[in-house]
Design a protein around this motif. Sequence first.
Motif: not given
Length: 271
Positions: A18-19, A27-29, A31-32, A35-36, A102, A229
Amino acid sequence: MRKKSVFLALLCSLFILTGCGKSLAQQSVLENVRQSKTITWGVKGDVKLFGLIDVRDGQQKGFDVDMARHLTKHILGPKGQAKFLTVTSQSRTPLLKNGNVDAMIATMNITPERKRVVDFSKSYFDAGQSLLIPKNSTIKDAHHLNGHTVIGVVGASSAENIKKISPKAKVLELQDYAQAMNALKSGQGEALTTDNSILYGLAVQNPGYRVIDGTFTYEPYGVAVNKNQKDFVRAINRALREMEQDGEYNQLIKKWFKNVSGFNYRALYRS
């Protein structure tokens, strides 16, 4: 001080999903997932044509599933991966709010009540509520249900719509569409109600039943994401527009709905 620093580092590692220092809402979904290179989608597992688990290979298949895969590629590029979590009408919002997925693409109608809890993309499919009845039934439409028992599914908006149109109808709500269909077959109710697109899928599986022509509500489906978001919503909407403009969307409509008897799939085309 050293012990305190170590403790804070351990605490941060415990909450890495959860950062550190950030709540789920902060959090920015987008961005997550960038990255993944992966987007986890909530999809139905019991709705033929949209999201149904194929017993032969255990995979979810349907229009929503294909839409999720195509949207993922548009958002993350050709190497982007779509993962799926099976949801029900009742579990959709809790699973999304808890961060288990997400995004939710699971025959979820865009309603004012839901918009207070989650955010939606623009509509990706335009449905409308109707009735599934035995082929020999004399029920004509939703306005002639007083005194009848109508079967619905918990978590859907269908039951409330029936109560508004035929207030003296009895509504029996069950946990999923498989239970609802079995209840209709066993005579626990005289009609099953939900979106016409879902009902046509049930009719394909159960030849002794038919969908009443016409709809009595407008039920646009949207991709649901958590609040705050907006960048993710914009990315989804951009991907939807790209799919509509390049013909991908119409290809999926044709793939899943062309052979459904009585369903005018061309009316769903977009450009």
